[in-house]
Design an enzyme around this catalytic site. Structure first.
Site, PDB file in Angstrom:
ATOM      1  N   ASP A   1      -3.086   5.999  -0.745  1.00 29.17           N
ATOM      2  CA  ASP A   1      -3.583   6.631  -1.969  1.00 29.17           C
ATOM      3  C   ASP A   1      -3.182   5.871  -3.229  1.00 29.17           C
ATOM      4  O   ASP A   1      -3.217   6.417  -4.321  1.00 29.17           O
ATOM      5  CB  ASP A   1      -3.134   8.094  -2.056  1.00 29.17           C
ATOM      6  CG  ASP A   1      -1.624   8.258  -2.015  1.00 29.17           C
ATOM      7  OD1 ASP A   1      -0.921   7.243  -1.851  1.00 29.17           O
ATOM      8  OD2 ASP A   1      -1.156   9.400  -2.156  1.00 29.17           O
ATOM      9  N   GLY A   2      -2.833   4.604  -3.067  1.00 27.00           N
ATOM     10  CA  GLY A   2      -2.487   3.776  -4.207  1.00 27.00           C
ATOM     11  C   GLY A   2      -1.633   2.608  -3.749  1.00 27.00           C
ATOM     12  O   GLY A   2      -1.592   2.278  -2.561  1.00 27.00           O
TER      13      GLY A   2
ATOM     14  N   PRO B   1       0.848  -1.197   0.000  1.00 26.49           N
ATOM     15  CA  PRO B   1       0.000   0.000   0.000  1.00 26.49           C
ATOM     16  C   PRO B   1       0.885   1.250   0.000  1.00 26.49           C
ATOM     17  O   PRO B   1       1.937   1.272   0.649  1.00 26.49           O
ATOM     18  CB  PRO B   1      -0.794  -0.110   1.304  1.00 26.49           C
ATOM     19  CG  PRO B   1      -0.638  -1.529   1.756  1.00 26.49           C
ATOM     20  CD  PRO B   1       0.680  -1.996   1.228  1.00 26.49           C
ATOM     21  N   LYS B   2       0.462   2.261  -0.726  1.00 31.46           N
ATOM     22  CA  LYS B   2       1.172   3.551  -0.705  1.00 31.46           C
ATOM     23  C   LYS B   2       0.610   4.349   0.474  1.00 31.46           C
ATOM     24  O   LYS B   2      -0.370   5.072   0.352  1.00 31.46           O
ATOM     25  CB  LYS B   2       0.981   4.297  -2.022  1.00 31.46           C
ATOM     26  CG  LYS B   2       1.817   5.564  -2.148  1.00 31.46           C
ATOM     27  CD  LYS B   2       1.659   6.165  -3.543  1.00 31.46           C
ATOM     28  CE  LYS B   2       2.467   7.441  -3.672  1.00 31.46           C
ATOM     29  NZ  LYS B   2       1.979   8.517  -2.776  1.00 31.46           N
ATOM     30  N   VAL B   3       1.227   4.160   1.623  1.00 33.55           N
ATOM     31  CA  VAL B   3       0.735   4.750   2.870  1.00 33.55           C
ATOM     32  C   VAL B   3       0.765   6.276   2.769  1.00 33.55           C
ATOM     33  O   VAL B   3       1.762   6.869   2.348  1.00 33.55           O
ATOM     34  CB  VAL B   3       1.576   4.269   4.065  1.00 33.55           C
ATOM     35  CG1 VAL B   3       1.057   4.873   5.358  1.00 33.55           C
ATOM     36  CG2 VAL B   3       1.567   2.740   4.136  1.00 33.55           C
TER      37      VAL B   3
END
Length: 556
Positions: free
Chosen positions: A277-278, A123-125
């Site tokens: 967010d991605g 996950p793009k934290v």
């Protein structure tokens, strides 16, 4: 918190078909300058203060718009673009923070994955980036990302954060790069968005003193160990042994595009303990840390979640006048896509909101979907340098008793009255909508709200598009209105809301009521009572009552 500037590398093909604005060069110069200055303000706040003044996806789109405008107007003067100017702190990072290339769509992801192996997804934290330094197993220092080369000293605040281990199980020297994030419970990004989580953490870390309550809400996600083992799987296992278990829990091998797509969808729609967010795609093996630079490397890429907001250019401001005279501003925008839907217009709800936002053609606005279906304007992102004067309709000219004929200026409200009359809330006339009414009005067959009562086959035969079959169907539907009960006729004519009042009639009984009589009915206050009295006494409404009486409609 990875740098934003690298987005252009991957988004350029996606926006290549964007139309160029029809501006003279002086206007283009002004607009380009205004957009660049706005981007500089955002960059300064983001990199210097750690605060995001605009959603990442809007920033990305705004920066791409700047590139497009520059390509459209190469003759316009160009200022130097330095997003990281002033972002650095006073302390040099032992190993620079790299950026990340943002992949625009599925095709870009497929292209990036081609020819690569041993790829992992995380996950793009959505937090703030940090460097953590340990000496002989003891926590020593924390640095903000800054400009990737120099950062600010966050050590004092870091000592307060329980999520940052202060003593490791082994006496090792260690440098880690990761994300400080706001702890969230069962957070579903697709449903709740980022909740400004990053801004809260950035604000706390920028203070001289971090409270215990604030520190307890901060988590840590280590996303890189620059000098760690050669493969990511080894790094994840050893990090877990050292007390950094979260990366292992949220790292998954990717065998191809289908895997990347699956994890992106899952993390977007499933509960996580942080905002994201991605997804990040990273190669397991990468160059030695001594070769890292503060720019996007080839071994990492980001695939952002679907846009929750899009940047749209306002073409024009229209005003719709409804059946009751309510004036609704509508923005006509350059077509944009959200959730696979193309959006060309968005309502502002009221004149008051339009005036407060002061929106004119050329403004850049943020659009999202309310309830995942209705286009909604969220904010004005950038104002056009040319402020056109717009005159809306006069509110005093339109109200619930105006426009009973299609006289000049009244066409829209009159058509709305006819559309309401035939709708399910009115007489429920089948196969008759606004387009049919508009054609009858345009050809002069209808000049009043009840002129359709006397329409016949011969009149319809002279109107293009009305054949024998469609004319017969229309007349049958219109004729069915005569059998509708009196209360339904009242609603079709536009009686103001009447609470639970008995509307069974006849007309004369209702017309004799005064304001106090109406207020004695449940759900009717003084203002509504005054409207009801005015309705039954209005000359235009009395003329309609007379026509219905002559037509033999029950109750009139």
């Amino acid at each position: 918190m990875l740098p934003r500037a690298v987005v252009l590398l991957s988004l350029t093909p996606f926006f290549a078909q964007a139309a160029c604005p029809d501006w003279p060069v002086p206007r283009a110069t002004d607009e380009i300058t205004a957009l660049q200055q706005q981007l500089q303000r955002w960059d300064s706040s983001y990199y210097r203060d750690g605060r995001s003044l605009v959603a990442d996806e809007l920033y990305d789109q705004a920066r791409q718009r700047l590139l497009t405008w520059r390509q459209c107007f190469p003759q316009a003067p160009r200022a130097m673009d330095q997003p990281l100017l002033g972002a650095g702190g006073s302390i040099r990072h032992p190993i620079p923070h790299t950026g990340v290339e943002k992949l625009a769509d599925a095709n870009a992801v497929t292209g990036w994955l081609k020819g690569r192996d041993d790829i992992w997804a995380q996950p793009k934290v959505d937090g703030v980036a940090v460097t953590l330094i340990y000496h002989r197993g003891q926590f020593q220092q924390a640095l903000s990302r800054g400009d990737g080369v120099h950062g600010h000293d966050w050590t004092r605040a870091a000592w307060q954060i329980e999520a940052i281990p202060k003593r490791l199980p082994r006496p090792v020297d260690l440098l880690l790069q990761g994300e400080l994030y706001l702890r969230l419970e069962q957070h579903v990004q697709a449903r709740s968005g980022s909740l400004k989580a990053r801004n809260r953490v950035a604000g706390w870390m920028a203070r001289k003193q971090l409270t215990a309550a604030e520190a307890a809400q901060i988590g840590l996600f280590v996303w890189d160990w620059p000098q760690g083992p050669a493969t990511l799987s080894e790094r994840l296992e050893q990090l877990a042994d050292l007390g950094f278990a979260e990366p292992r829990e949220y790292s998954r091998p990717v065998g191809g595009f289908a895997d990347a797509q699956q994890w992106r969808a899952r993390w977007y729609r499933s509960p996580l303990p942080f905002a994201s967010d991605g997804i990040i795609l990273r190669q397991s093996r990468r160059p030695a840390a001594e070769r890292w630079q503060a720019k996007a490397p080839y071994w990492i890429a980001a695939w952002k979640y679907p846009y929750a907001q899009v940047l749209a250019s306002v073409r024009q401001v229209d005003f719709r006048i409804g059946r009751t005279g309510r004036i609704t501003p509508l923005l006509e925008i350059e077509p944009v896509t959200l959730d696979d839907r193309q959006i060309r217009r968005v309502s502002l709800g009221s004149l008051q909101r339009w005036r407060s936002l002061d929106i004119v053609p050329g403004d850049q606005v943020a659009i999202s979907l309310a309830g995942l279906s209705i286009p909604r304007l969220d904010e004005v992102v950038l104002r056009s340098t040319l402020r056109q004067s717009i005159q809306p309709p006069r509110e005093a000219d339109f109200h619930f008793l105006s426009c009973w004929q299609p006289s000049p200026g009244c066409e829209e409200q009159f058509l709305a009255r006819l559309t309401w009359l035939s709708s399910k809330q009115g007489l429920n006339l089948q196969n008759i909508g606004s387009r049919t009414w508009a054609r009858l009005v345009e050809t002069g067959r209808i000049k009043g709200l009840l002129d359709w009562l006397t329409l016949d086959q011969a009149e319809l035969a002279n109107i293009a598009g009305f054949g024998d079959r469609s004319s017969k169907r229309l007349l049958e539907s219109l004729h069915s209105a005569r059998q509708q009960p009196f209360p339904r006729w009242l609603k079709a004519l536009g009686i103001p809301p009447s609470g639970s009042a008995d509307l069974s009639g006849p007309w004369q009984a209702l017309a004799m009521k005064n304001s106090l009589d109406w207020q004695n009915e449940a759900g009717i206050g003084a203002e509504r009572a005054a409207q009801l009295v005015a309705f039954f006494r209005a000359p235009e409404v009395l003329a309609l009552q007379g026509a219905l009486n002559s037509a033999g409609i029950e109750g009139f």
